[in-house]
Scaffold this active site. Structure first.
Site, PDB file in Angstrom:
ATOM      1  N   ARG A 117      14.889  39.219  37.312  1.00 40.99           N
ATOM      2  CA  ARG A 117      13.487  39.674  37.234  1.00 40.99           C
ATOM      3  C   ARG A 117      12.521  38.547  37.596  1.00 40.99           C
ATOM      4  O   ARG A 117      11.433  38.409  36.991  1.00 40.99           O
ATOM      5  CB  ARG A 117      13.138  40.225  35.847  1.00 40.99           C
ATOM      6  N   ASN A 159      21.430  36.994  29.768  1.00 41.98           N
ATOM      7  CA  ASN A 159      22.691  37.527  30.302  1.00 41.98           C
ATOM      8  C   ASN A 159      23.466  36.310  30.800  1.00 41.98           C
ATOM      9  O   ASN A 159      23.166  35.776  31.868  1.00 41.98           O
ATOM     10  CB  ASN A 159      22.438  38.503  31.458  1.00 41.98           C
ATOM     11  N   LYS A 237      22.009  37.246  23.184  1.00 38.83           N
ATOM     12  CA  LYS A 237      21.857  38.686  23.461  1.00 38.83           C
ATOM     13  C   LYS A 237      23.229  39.297  23.195  1.00 38.83           C
ATOM     14  O   LYS A 237      24.178  39.049  23.946  1.00 38.83           O
ATOM     15  CB  LYS A 237      21.437  38.892  24.921  1.00 38.83           C
ATOM     16  N   GLU A 241      23.157  46.028  26.310  1.00 35.59           N
ATOM     17  CA  GLU A 241      23.370  46.211  27.749  1.00 35.59           C
ATOM     18  C   GLU A 241      24.697  45.584  28.198  1.00 35.59           C
ATOM     19  O   GLU A 241      24.738  44.751  29.101  1.00 35.59           O
ATOM     20  CB  GLU A 241      22.186  45.651  28.536  1.00 35.59           C
ATOM     21  N   ARG A 274      18.500  38.245  19.643  1.00 36.18           N
ATOM     22  CA  ARG A 274      17.596  39.263  20.202  1.00 36.18           C
ATOM     23  C   ARG A 274      17.874  40.650  19.618  1.00 36.18           C
ATOM     24  O   ARG A 274      19.037  41.038  19.436  1.00 36.18           O
ATOM     25  CB  ARG A 274      17.719  39.304  21.719  1.00 36.18           C
ATOM     26  N   ASP A 320      10.792  48.529  26.380  1.00 38.05           N
ATOM     27  CA  ASP A 320      11.179  47.387  27.207  1.00 38.05           C
ATOM     28  C   ASP A 320      10.024  46.979  28.123  1.00 38.05           C
ATOM     29  O   ASP A 320      10.081  47.235  29.335  1.00 38.05           O
ATOM     30  CB  ASP A 320      12.411  47.779  28.047  1.00 38.05           C
ATOM     31  N   GLU A 348       7.872  42.469  35.296  1.00 37.01           N
ATOM     32  CA  GLU A 348       8.919  43.405  35.721  1.00 37.01           C
ATOM     33  C   GLU A 348       8.372  44.823  35.942  1.00 37.01           C
ATOM     34  O   GLU A 348       8.624  45.432  36.976  1.00 37.01           O
ATOM     35  CB  GLU A 348      10.036  43.424  34.667  1.00 37.01           C
ATOM     36  N   GLU A 448      -2.754  50.136  34.613  1.00 32.95           N
ATOM     37  CA  GLU A 448      -2.271  51.199  33.723  1.00 32.95           C
ATOM     38  C   GLU A 448      -2.701  52.576  34.226  1.00 32.95           C
ATOM     39  O   GLU A 448      -1.918  53.526  34.221  1.00 32.95           O
ATOM     40  CB  GLU A 448      -2.844  50.963  32.323  1.00 32.95           C
ATOM     41  N   TRP A 478      19.976  55.476  30.424  1.00 30.68           N
ATOM     42  CA  TRP A 478      19.308  54.374  29.714  1.00 30.68           C
ATOM     43  C   TRP A 478      18.398  54.821  28.571  1.00 30.68           C
ATOM     44  O   TRP A 478      17.714  53.995  27.973  1.00 30.68           O
ATOM     45  CB  TRP A 478      18.482  53.547  30.704  1.00 30.68           C
TER      46      TRP A 478
END
Ligand code: GCV
Length: 614
Positions: A117, A159, A237, A241, A274, A320, A348, A448, A478
């Site tokens: 990201r 990750n 983490k 995921e 997390r 998220d 992101e 927005e 998801w």
């Protein structure tokens, strides 16, 4: 040739600003010389006072500026004073101390040099599976972070891919060398670790209750802290995921985190754990499972079970980093657990450093609701990279600067911190400065409205997360659904629906529970409503959806005009203009795709006769 890092807000600050460890006399002389060079006869005296720690006290006595503080307090005080002088603010009598002890930048940098990201270029310190950097660039980074009072940098992605596991094994000397470059700026490093590391090291389990596993982590911690004695801790983490975690062994998150906490405790280290945990293999047909409920359901019953050196790091909203989400109920409810708020500077879902999106107004809303006493740390996912502008869009640097300022003092007004950033970054005539200030402060509202008004989430292009695709995540696994159909849109998250509202303290629960009191900006986050639902302002829901998309797009067009007229220096002017052209394309695409998407369902034309494609 101009260096890639010769920009950002540091360009007007003295290059030789005292790092920690410089003698107070040298630092005082450097500051005095810097201002003498600018024609301002200011004299400075730095006076170490360890009792003040990271805090500082600034006074002007008999024409001399006195800065008192502990080691990093002096550094921060010097930056505060310079910034006050450069932005025309009075600093005499200023005392300052941090609201949050840990102000952490989480990089999502991979050791192959890519950044998850990342929209600002490749990693500033990794390439080809190892540390690879120009030390001068890292020192510049240190100054940048110190000037914003950020004191922890997590060097690798949460990750943790294979080579990064070596950061706590054979790459420790390299980590130590990197940490040494940042230390003079009051910045400590942190490392993301993989919960299954014992398996890669040859153990047959990573079960947190196994004595062998505890021994393994103790030895790992021992080596890590010997190499980097001020290592801030490990970031984890887990069970998130597809990342490994304690659940694989039937253990709770508290058991997993506490085992690691025990291993690092004697070094004063922390485990930042997390709370971004949800079912990422959901069946879209399942309407009972509601992803925003997940973290609270998992962690709230474990409140009180976490060790004192575990910090549970919670994203600002329950999903998220969407354009707008309510504050995560976990942040309001874990009374016996140390918490960290996690924000995302990397844009992101908020324009990817192409579209302008200044975050201070959004953070203000979060800090206003969050209970100050329970939050120990604030973290932000970094927006830095090695591109010419370290933050992609030159204006995205504001978000990094403001993050540090608000993590230090969350009561700082968005207007103030944005104005300070502009004054430090650009020498603009007053009317231009004011136009840029208004443009930035309104940029989130604009984004927005053309993308996701009324709390609508997840209508983005899958994977890339830039641009509209209303059904892109609708039939996916998801847990990211808006459930629009011919009768209406949104998910009922009230007591009659998924029960998510019940996770909030009573005042907020009651506010969100009723569509008549729920703020419009979150209406479709909490409620499922028919298109002819009458909003408080008299408009129907569908008309409001159309209006917001049209208005957002028009506001983006007005922003482009404002931008054109600003006397920005090059290359910022050119870069901002190029990105603005892309932003306008994006805004028009969002407007038309979303309006058409809903029009095709409900068949209701725009009251004002504007074009909606069919
Ligand atoms: C680092 C989202 C992002 C992922 C990120 C994840 C997280 O799902 O899309 O790229 O992974 O959040 O915060 O762990």
């Amino acid at each position: 040739m101009k260096k890639d890092y010769d920009g950002l807000w540091l360009k007007r600050l003295p290059a030789a600003l005292p790092p920690c460890g410089t003698s107070a006399e040298t630092a005082s002389a450097e500051l005095t010389a810097f201002f003498a060079g600018r024609g301002a006869g200011e004299t400075f005296l730095l006076e170490p006072d360890e009792r003040l720690g990271e805090g500082c006290r600034i006074t002007k006595e008999a024409g001399v500026w006195h800065i008192r503080g502990g080691e990093s307090g002096l550094l921060y005080g010097a930056y505060d004073l310079i910034q006050a002088l450069l932005t025309g603010r009075d600093a005499d009598g200023l005392t300052s101390s941090p609201r949050y002890a840990l102000r952490m930048l989480n990089s999502w940098d991979n050791m192959d040099g890519s950044v998850e990201r990342g929209y600002s270029g490749r990693s500033l310190w990794f390439e080809g599976g190892r540390f690879e950097y120009d030390p001068e660039r890292v020192r510049y980074l240190g100054r940048l972070l110190a000037s914003a009072h950020i004191n922890v940098l997590c060097v690798n992605n949460v990750n943790v891919h294979a080579p990064a596991q070596r950061l706590v094994t054979d790459l420790l000397p390299d980590l130590a060398a990197f940490a040494a470059l940042l230390r003079p700026f009051g910045v400590r490093v942190m490392v993301s670790v993989d919960f299954s590391l014992p398996l890669s090291a040859g153990l047959d389990t990573a079960d947190p209750l196994s004595p062998d596993v505890l021994r393994f982590w103790r030895e790992t911690a021992d080596r890590a802290w010997r190499a980097v004695p001020d290592l801030a801790g490990f970031l984890v983490k887990a069970d998130s995921e597809h990342r490994p975690g304690p659940n694989a062994y039937g253990r709770s998150h508290a058991e997993g985190a506490n085992m690691l906490a025990q291993a690092v405790a004697s070094y004063g280290g922390v485990i930042v754990w997390r709370a971004f945990v949800y079912d990422c293999l959901q069946d879209w047909r399942d309407t009972r499972t509601d992803r925003p409920c997940a973290a609270y359901e998992l962690y709230q019953p474990q409140d009180g079970d976490f060790a004192g050196n575990v910090i549970l790091q919670v994203k600002n909203g329950p999903y998220d980093f969407q354009v707008r989400e309510p504050v995560s109920p976990l942040l309001l409810s874990m009374r016996k657990t140390c918490l960290a708020l996690e924000l995302q500077l990397a844009q992101e879902y908020t324009g990817q450093q192409i579209d302008i999106y200044a975050m201070p107004p959004m953070w203000r809303e979060i800090f206003e609701i969050m209970p100050a006493d329970r939050i120990r740390a604030v973290a932000a996912v970094s927006n830095l990279g090695r591109g010419y502008f370290w933050t992609g869009h030159p204006f995205a640097a504001l978000n990094l600067y403001a993050f540090g300022r608000l993590a230090w003092d969350p009561d700082t007004a968005p207007e103030r911190v944005t104005d300070d950033w502009i004054r430090l970054s650009y020498e603009l005539p007053d009317p231009d400065r004011e136009s840029l200030l208004r443009l930035l402060l309104d940029s989130r509202n604009v984004y927005e409205r053309y993308t996701a008004p009324l709390g609508l989430c997840w209508m983005v292009t899958p994977h890339t997360h830039y641009g509209p695709n209303p059904d892109g995540y609708e039939f996916d696994l998801w847990g990211t659904y808006h459930r629009a159909d011919r009768t209406g849109v949104g998910i009922d998250r009230t007591a009659r629906g998924t029960g998510y509202t019940e996770q909030y303290p009573e005042a907020l629960r009651a506010l969100y529970e009723d569509p008549q009191t729920c703020p419009d900006r979150l209406l479709l986050f909490f409620h499922r409503l028919p298109y002819d639902y009458r909003m408080r302002d008299g408009r129907t829901l569908i008309q409001r959806i159309y209006d917001d998309h049209f208005a957002g797009c028009e506001a983006a067009e007005a922003m482009a005009e404002t931008l054109k007229a600003l006397a920005l220096p090059e290359p910022d002017r050119r870069e901002a203009a190029e990105r603005m052209a892309l932003q306008l394309k994006n805004a028009r695409e969002w407007r038309d795709v979303i309006n058409t998407f809903f029009y095709r369902f409900c068949g209701v034309p725009d009251e004002r006769g504007r074009t909606i494609y069919s």
